[in-house]
Design an enzyme around this catalytic site. Structure first.
Site, short mmCIF file in Angstrom:
data_model
loop_
_atom_site.label_atom_id
_atom_site.label_comp_id
_atom_site.label_asym_id
_atom_site.label_seq_id
_atom_site.Cartn_x
_atom_site.Cartn_y
_atom_site.Cartn_z
N ARG A 183 0.85 -1.23 0.00
CA ARG A 183 0.00 0.00 0.00
C ARG A 183 0.87 1.26 0.00
O ARG A 183 0.52 2.26 0.62
CB ARG A 183 -0.93 0.06 1.22
N SER A 258 -10.24 -0.18 5.23
CA SER A 258 -9.37 -0.46 6.39
C SER A 258 -8.85 0.86 6.95
O SER A 258 -8.19 1.62 6.25
CB SER A 258 -8.19 -1.32 5.97
N GLU A 356 -4.31 4.10 8.20
CA GLU A 356 -4.03 3.86 6.78
C GLU A 356 -4.72 4.95 5.96
O GLU A 356 -4.22 5.41 4.93
CB GLU A 356 -4.61 2.47 6.45
C1 LIG Z 1 -15.22 -0.28 1.49
C2 LIG Z 1 -13.80 -0.07 1.07
C3 LIG Z 1 -13.00 -1.16 0.80
C4 LIG Z 1 -11.65 -0.99 0.43
N1 LIG Z 1 -10.90 -2.10 0.15
C5 LIG Z 1 -9.61 -1.96 -0.24
C6 LIG Z 1 -8.82 -3.11 -0.57
O1 LIG Z 1 -9.28 -4.25 -0.53
N2 LIG Z 1 -7.53 -2.91 -0.94
C7 LIG Z 1 -6.98 -1.65 -1.02
O2 LIG Z 1 -5.80 -1.54 -1.38
N3 LIG Z 1 -7.72 -0.55 -0.72
C8 LIG Z 1 -9.00 -0.67 -0.35
N4 LIG Z 1 -9.75 0.44 -0.03
C9 LIG Z 1 -9.12 1.77 -0.07
C10 LIG Z 1 -9.34 2.55 -1.40
O3 LIG Z 1 -10.36 1.96 -2.15
C11 LIG Z 1 -8.06 2.63 -2.22
O4 LIG Z 1 -7.03 3.23 -1.48
C12 LIG Z 1 -8.26 3.38 -3.55
O5 LIG Z 1 -7.14 3.24 -4.39
C13 LIG Z 1 -8.51 4.88 -3.34
O6 LIG Z 1 -8.91 5.39 -4.58
P1 LIG Z 1 -9.62 6.78 -4.72
O7 LIG Z 1 -9.80 7.05 -6.17
O8 LIG Z 1 -10.82 6.82 -3.89
O9 LIG Z 1 -8.49 7.76 -4.15
P2 LIG Z 1 -8.60 8.89 -3.04
O10 LIG Z 1 -8.98 8.28 -1.74
O11 LIG Z 1 -9.42 10.01 -3.54
O12 LIG Z 1 -7.09 9.36 -2.99
C14 LIG Z 1 -6.09 8.50 -2.50
C15 LIG Z 1 -4.73 9.18 -2.71
O13 LIG Z 1 -4.43 9.22 -4.10
C16 LIG Z 1 -4.16 10.57 -4.51
N5 LIG Z 1 -4.67 10.68 -5.88
C17 LIG Z 1 -5.91 10.37 -6.32
N6 LIG Z 1 -5.99 10.54 -7.65
C18 LIG Z 1 -4.77 11.00 -8.06
C19 LIG Z 1 -4.22 11.37 -9.32
N7 LIG Z 1 -4.91 11.30 -10.46
N8 LIG Z 1 -2.92 11.79 -9.35
C20 LIG Z 1 -2.18 11.87 -8.21
N9 LIG Z 1 -2.65 11.52 -6.99
C21 LIG Z 1 -3.93 11.09 -6.92
C22 LIG Z 1 -4.88 11.44 -3.51
O14 LIG Z 1 -4.28 12.72 -3.43
C23 LIG Z 1 -4.69 10.64 -2.24
O15 LIG Z 1 -3.40 10.88 -1.71
C24 LIG Z 1 -11.10 0.31 0.33
C25 LIG Z 1 -11.93 1.43 0.59
C26 LIG Z 1 -13.25 1.24 0.94
C27 LIG Z 1 -14.12 2.45 1.19
#
Ligand SMILES: Cc1cc2nc3c(=O)[nH]c(=O)nc-3n(C[C@H](O)[C@H](O)[C@H](O)COP(=O)(O)OP(=O)(O)OC[C@H]3O[C@@H](n4cnc5c(N)ncnc54)[C@H](O)[C@@H]3O)c2cc1C
Length: 360
Positions: A183, A258, A356
């Site tokens: 991660r 998480s 996290e």
């Molecule tokens: C119910 C649930 C289950 C989940 N299960 C998992 C799992 O099984 N495994 C796992 O790894 N994660 C899991 N996650 C966490 C999450 O889904 C991941 O971390 C996901 O990649 C976040 O994506 P996001 O688009 O929502 O990013 P955001 O939360 O909006 O951003 C995350 C980070 O990425 C940066 N970012 C976003 N887009 C860009 C871009 N285009 N350029 C540069 N930086 C950027 C943001 O600034 C921030 O620092 C879960 C979350 C939820 C709510």
């Protein structure tokens, strides 16, 4: 050719000008974070092509803070954000190269990661099916190195395309230079955080069957199956079933997945914990730095599973997840619960949990 949600679109029909930027002042971020925190930002700017990125950055006055979000599924907004929040609406998948053994597919950063995975599975392409159901967008998948059921994004990422806001140029960062870990990535490291704005990610997919079912629940589900007959969609469905049985759906119970990282402790601390908990086997994985203990187990042993404090709660099926069950929790409710969990785990085990979820 560019594939948008399974349809073919010619590249020259894609928008190409900076006039595709949408700017909204005093923007309500509630639908933009899966915790459903009712917060606002000073300005929200959404763009549809990579060339908009330098244009947007140069339009932000010096001293005004700015950040980029994806689907807001790993973020806790702790209050209103006074600055500019950027969001990519760059969509589509493009096949960059194709051979009998592999395809390199470029996905737009604003594409919903699970739509990309569904597209790959529907086209019988292997590599990312175990990541099915993870919320979020393609750009963030490369930042977070998302992972689940024995597979991580970095196993199939080939390169990340970004705008370097320091050097003010577009760059392509090969996977070897992304410094991927659990991660973790270059994009999360303090020296580089916020520097690269990702506009596309190249994933390597393969038509050659390669089911990854080492994760115990998956292994069990497929124990009587002929592995040669499995399709990526079989794995996808199984993964989604397992996820649905444990994790809250962000629509029913808003969360950010998480909440805490799994702590890594020394051999001495690990054996102290084993001595203090003689009635159970302490779950652990040996890693380079010591012993990794599931944070979910520590939280559960402290009796938090299913507990509600104010308007925030610990998910009854997975104690690693803090939820906003009635959509009434404020950032303070979540942070108070987070701190109480940290204190009780520290008191009982002497271990300090770290979130996290990114606090903004
Ligand atoms: C119910 C649930 C289950 C989940 N299960 C998992 C799992 O099984 N495994 C796992 O790894 N994660 C899991 N996650 C966490 C999450 O889904 C991941 O971390 C996901 O990649 C976040 O994506 P996001 O688009 O929502 O990013 P955001 O939360 O909006 O951003 C995350 C980070 O990425 C940066 N970012 C976003 N887009 C860009 C871009 N285009 N350029 C540069 N930086 C950027 C943001 O600034 C921030 O620092 C879960 C979350 C939820 C709510």
């Amino acid at each position: 050719m560019i594939f948008m949600h399974g349809q073919c679109v010619h590249a020259d029909s894609m928008p190409t000008t900076a006039d595709m930027i949408t700017t909204t002042d005093n923007y309500d971020l509630t639908p933009r974070n899966t915790f459903a925190m009712k917060v606002k930002c000073g300005v929200f700017m959404e763009y549809t092509v990579a060339d908009d990125i330098p244009f947007i950055l140069s339009s932000i006055r010096e001293g005004i803070e700015h950040m980029h979000i994806g689907a807001g599924s790993n973020i806790l907004f702790t209050s209103d954000y006074p600055g500019v929040v950027m969001h990519s609406a760059i969509k589509g998948f493009e096949i960059i190269s194709e051979s009998p053994r592999e395809l390199i597919v470029r996905a737009g950063a604003g594409e919903v990661m699970d739509d990309f995975i569904r597209w790959a599975c529907d086209h019988e392409l292997w590599g990312i099916e175990n990541l099915s159901g993870i919320p979020g967008e393609v750009g963030a998948s490369a930042v977070q190195n998302v992972g689940a059921y024995g597979v991580e994004a970095c196993d199939t990422i080939v390169a990340v395309h970004a705008y370097d806001s320091v050097e003010r140029e577009f760059v392509t960062i090969p996977v070897e230079d992304c410094d991927y870990g659990y991660r973790d990535s270059l994009f999360k490291q303090p020296d580089f955080k916020g520097r690269y704005i990702i506009h596309a990610v190249d994933y390597r997919l393969s038509p050659i069957p390669n089911p990854q079912i080492s994760y115990p629940a998956l292994k069990n589900m497929f124990k009587d199956c002929d592995l040669c007959s499995l399709t990526p969609n079989d794995i996808r469905k199984a993964v989604i079933n397992i996820r649905d049985s444990k994790l809250p759906n962000p629509i029913d119970a808003p969360s950010a997945g998480s909440f805490f990282k799994n702590p890594v402790v020394s051999e001495k601390i690990f054996s102290d914990i084993c001595n203090r908990e003689p009635d159970v086997t302490v779950p652990h994985y040996e890693v380079k730095e010591g012993y990794k203990i599931p944070a979910a187990w520590l939280i559960d042993r402290c009796g938090w599973k299913g507990r509600k404090e104010g308007n925030a709660a610990v998910w009854h099926l997975q104690p690693l997840v803090i939820v906003n069950p009635d959509r009434k929790a404020t950032p303070k409710d979540i942070i108070d619960l987070e701190n109480r969990i940290i204190c009780s785990v520290r008191e009982r085990f002497g271990i300090t949990l770290h979130p996290e979820v990114e606090h903004i």
